[in-house]
Scaffold this active site. Structure first.
Site, mmCIF file in Angstrom:
data_model
loop_
_atom_site.group_PDB
_atom_site.id
_atom_site.type_symbol
_atom_site.label_atom_id
_atom_site.label_comp_id
_atom_site.label_asym_id
_atom_site.label_seq_id
_atom_site.Cartn_x
_atom_site.Cartn_y
_atom_site.Cartn_z
ATOM 1 N N LYS A 4 0.859 -1.193 0.000
ATOM 2 C CA LYS A 4 0.000 0.000 0.000
ATOM 3 C C LYS A 4 0.887 1.231 0.000
ATOM 4 O O LYS A 4 1.796 1.359 0.827
ATOM 5 C CB LYS A 4 -0.891 0.027 1.256
ATOM 6 C CG LYS A 4 -1.946 1.134 1.192
ATOM 7 C CD LYS A 4 -3.078 0.721 0.308
ATOM 8 C CE LYS A 4 -4.065 1.848 0.039
ATOM 9 N NZ LYS A 4 -3.574 2.820 -0.965
ATOM 10 N N LYS A 56 5.397 1.857 -2.880
ATOM 11 C CA LYS A 56 5.375 3.242 -3.368
ATOM 12 C C LYS A 56 5.699 3.231 -4.848
ATOM 13 O O LYS A 56 6.406 2.332 -5.340
ATOM 14 C CB LYS A 56 6.411 4.103 -2.630
ATOM 15 C CG LYS A 56 6.082 5.592 -2.652
ATOM 16 C CD LYS A 56 4.940 5.932 -1.694
ATOM 17 C CE LYS A 56 4.694 7.430 -1.641
ATOM 18 N NZ LYS A 56 3.704 7.774 -0.602
ATOM 19 N N THR A 106 -5.394 12.876 5.388
ATOM 20 C CA THR A 106 -4.004 13.032 5.827
ATOM 21 C C THR A 106 -3.846 14.291 6.662
ATOM 22 O O THR A 106 -3.231 14.275 7.736
ATOM 23 C CB THR A 106 -3.048 13.058 4.627
ATOM 24 O OG1 THR A 106 -3.284 11.908 3.807
ATOM 25 C CG2 THR A 106 -1.602 13.047 5.094
ATOM 26 N N ASN A 145 -2.988 19.230 -0.192
ATOM 27 C CA ASN A 145 -3.958 18.375 0.492
ATOM 28 C C ASN A 145 -3.568 18.016 1.918
ATOM 29 O O ASN A 145 -4.414 17.598 2.700
ATOM 30 C CB ASN A 145 -4.155 17.079 -0.297
ATOM 31 C CG ASN A 145 -4.986 17.296 -1.541
ATOM 32 O OD1 ASN A 145 -5.616 18.337 -1.707
ATOM 33 N ND2 ASN A 145 -4.983 16.325 -2.432
ATOM 34 N N SER A 165 -7.677 5.327 3.370
ATOM 35 C CA SER A 165 -7.532 4.490 2.181
ATOM 36 C C SER A 165 -7.901 3.043 2.506
ATOM 37 O O SER A 165 -8.536 2.356 1.695
ATOM 38 C CB SER A 165 -6.097 4.547 1.654
ATOM 39 O OG SER A 165 -5.864 5.718 0.918
#
Length: 437
Positions: free
Chosen positions: A91, A127, A211, A242, A370
Site C-alpha cells: 500500500k 510506493k 491526511t 492536500n 484508504s
C-alpha cells in the site's frame, strides 16, 4: 516526559518542491536504513530478521513512452517498489514529480511499511513514481502517461497484491485512470485496485481531508501531553496542498494562529494570523500563495526562524537538515511530509528539547482512510463521512497512546517508539510465516 531527551494533491500538487530541495540532504534510503539500525537493538529475539527491512522485496523500473500532443514520442522513467508484504498487500501512493528517483521511492516504500504497521493496518509498504513535471503536461498527456504506467506495473498490482493511491502530483482523476486501465486489462471492474478515487467510482467520503486531519489529530494529542494547547498556539506550515492546507485549516478552526505558510510559489507570514480560508481560496484560483494579499513575503531562511508552538513540514523529504534543526524555534514538530527530518537533525532537535511527532505516525491518516475505502469497495457498503472521521479518530488516538507509552517505557523518542512497535509487528509476521521455499 522523555520523548525529546538524548537517550534515545490536488489540481495544483503539493508542492512542486524544486525550491525546497537541498543537495546537502542525505539520500532518503540511507536515512531509512539509519532509522532501522537505530531501532534494531530493541528487537530482542526478532533481531535476526532485521535485515528483512533493509531489502525491498520487489523493485520494478519501467519505461513509460507516450505520444505528446505535438506528435513527438517522449519517454519517462517510472517505478513501483514493494518494500515488505509480510502483513498484507502493498500500500502506497504514486508520485509525479521531476525529482523522483528510485532511491526516494525505495525509502518512501519503507516508510509505508512502518506507517501501516504503526497504526496496525493489514498492509505492507509500497510506493510508486514517475519522474516528470505534471505542470508541464496537458491533461491528455497525463492521462496517456498514467495509463501506460499502469499497464507497465499491472503485473504486480491488484486489490489483493498492491494498492496504489494519490501522492504529490497525482489526484483522484489519476486514480480513476489507473482503476479503469487495470480493469480493462483484467476484463472486469476492479474498484479496489487503487484508493483515493472519485466518490462515483468507489471512493470514500473523508479521503480528501484524511491526511491533513490525521496531522491535526497527532498535533492535538502531542499538545495535550506536552501542555501546549491548540487554542492560541502559533503555527507555521510548509506545504499548502492536500496535507498542509487542510492541517492549517483545522488548526485555524480550532483557534490556533497560523502565522506563516510556504508553498512552491511563495513564503508568506502575518504575525496577527493568516486567514486560512481566504488563503485556500486564493491558492485554488491562482495555483499558489504568491501574491496573497493577506500576508507579507518572507525569505526561506526567515521561515525556519519564526518562533512557534507547532511547526508542520508538509512538503517533501529532507527539509529539516542539521543546520536548520540547530536554529528552528518551535516546541513541537509535526511531520506532515514523509521523511522531512534527517536522522542527524532528529538528534539535534531531541537535544534541544523539541518534540518531534514522526511522519510514520503523524501523516498516517491518509492511508488509514484508504484502508476504509478498500474495505468499503470489497463489501460494496459505504459509510457516512461522520463514521469515517470517527473511525479515523479512534485509530489515530489509539496508535498515538500506544506509541507515547512505549516512548515512556523505553525512554526513547516518539520516532524510535513508533519504529519499535511497527518493526516488532512486521518482523513477528515474517518469523511466523517463515521462509519459502
Amino acid at each position: 516526559m522523555s520523548h525529546t531527551k538524548k537517550t534515545d494533491t490536488a489540481q495544483h500538487p503539493e508542492p512542486s518542491g524544486l525550491s525546497f530541495l537541498n543537495p546537502a540532504a542525505p539520500e532518503p534510503w540511507a536515512s531509512f536504513i539509519e532509522q532501522i539500525d537505530r531501532v534494531a537493538p530493541h528487537m530482542g529475539a526478532l533481531s535476526k530478521w532485521v535485515d528483512t527491512l533493509k531489502h525491498p522485496k520487489r523493485i520494478l523500473v519501467v519505461d513509460v513512452p507516450i505520444h505528446r500532443d505535438d506528435g513527438t514520442v517522449a519517454h519517462y522513467e517510472g517505478y513501483r517498489v514493494q518494500h515488505n508484504l509480510s502483513r498484507g498487500p502493498g500500500k502506497g501512493g504514486v508520485r509525479f514529480h521531476p525529482a523522483v528517483t528510485l532511491n526516494e521511492v525505495m525509502a518512501l516504500s519503507g516508510w509505508m511499511t512502518i506507517k501501516n504497521a504503526a497504526v496496525n493496518l493489514p498492509y505492507g509498504g509500497a510506493k510508486g513514481g514517475i519522474r516528470l513535471d505534471p505542470r508541464a503536461h496537458s491533461r491528455d498527456e497525463l492521462e496517456r502517461i498514467t495509463r501506460r504506467y499502469t499497464s507497465e506495473i499491472g503485473v504486480i498490482i491488484g486489490p489483493g497484491k498492491d494498492i496504489p493511491a494519490p501522492d504529490i502530483g497525482t489526484n483522484e482523476q489519476t486514480m480513476a485512470w489507473m482503476m479503469d486501465t487495470y480493469s480493462m486489462n483484467v476484463g472486469s471492474t476492479a474498484t479496489g485496485v487503487v484508493t483515493g478515487k472519485p466518490i462515483s467510482l468507489g471512493g470514500s467520503l473523508g479521503r480528501h481531508e484524511a491526511t491533513g486531519r490525521g496531522v491535526f489529530i497527532a498535533a492535538r494529542e502531542a499538545g495535550r501531553r506536552s501542555h501546549v494547547p491548540i487554542k492560541g498556539a502559533r503555527v507555521v506550515v510548509q506545504g499548502f496542498g492536500n496535507v498542509g492546507g487542510i492541517a492549517a485549516r483545522m488548526f485555524h478552526e480550532a483557534g490556533a494562529t497560523v502565522i506563516a505558510l510556504q508553498d512552491h510559489s511563495a513564503t508568506i507570514g502575518n504575525e496577527a494570523g493568516i486567514d486560512i480560508h481566504a488563503a485556500l481560496a486564493y491558492s485554488a484560483s491562482t495555483g499558489g500563495l504568491k501574491g496573497f494579499p493577506g500576508a507579507s513575503p518572507l525569505s526561506v531562511d526567515d521561515f525556519w526562524l519564526i518562533p512557534s508552538d507547532f511547526l508542520v513540514p508538509a512538503a517533501l523529504e529532507g527539509q529539516i537538515l542539521p543546520e536548520r534543526a540547530a536554529t528552528i524555534k518551535t516546541r513541537i514538530v509535526v511531520e506532515g511530509a514523509n521523511g522531512p527530518t534527517t536522522p542527524a537533525a532528529d538528534d539535534i532537535l531531541r537535544d534541544r528539547g523539541i518534540l518531534v511527532v514522526p511522519d510514520v505516525l503523524a501523516n498516517a491518516g491518509g492511508v488509514t482512510v484508504s484502508y476504509f475505502e478498500w474495505v468499503q469497495d470489497f463489501s460494496s457498503f459505504f459509510w457516512s463521512e461522520e463514521e469515517i472521521n470517527s473511525r479515523l479518530e479512534r485509530i489515530m488516538v489509539g496508535a498515538f497512546e500506544a506509541i507515547w507509552e512505549m516512548a515512556d517505557e523505553r525512554n526513547v523518542s516518539l520516532r524510535t517508539a513508533t519504529f519499535i512497535i511497527a518493526c516488532q509487528r512486521v518482523l513477528a509476521a515474517r518469523e511466523q510465516r517463515g521462509l519459502y521455499p
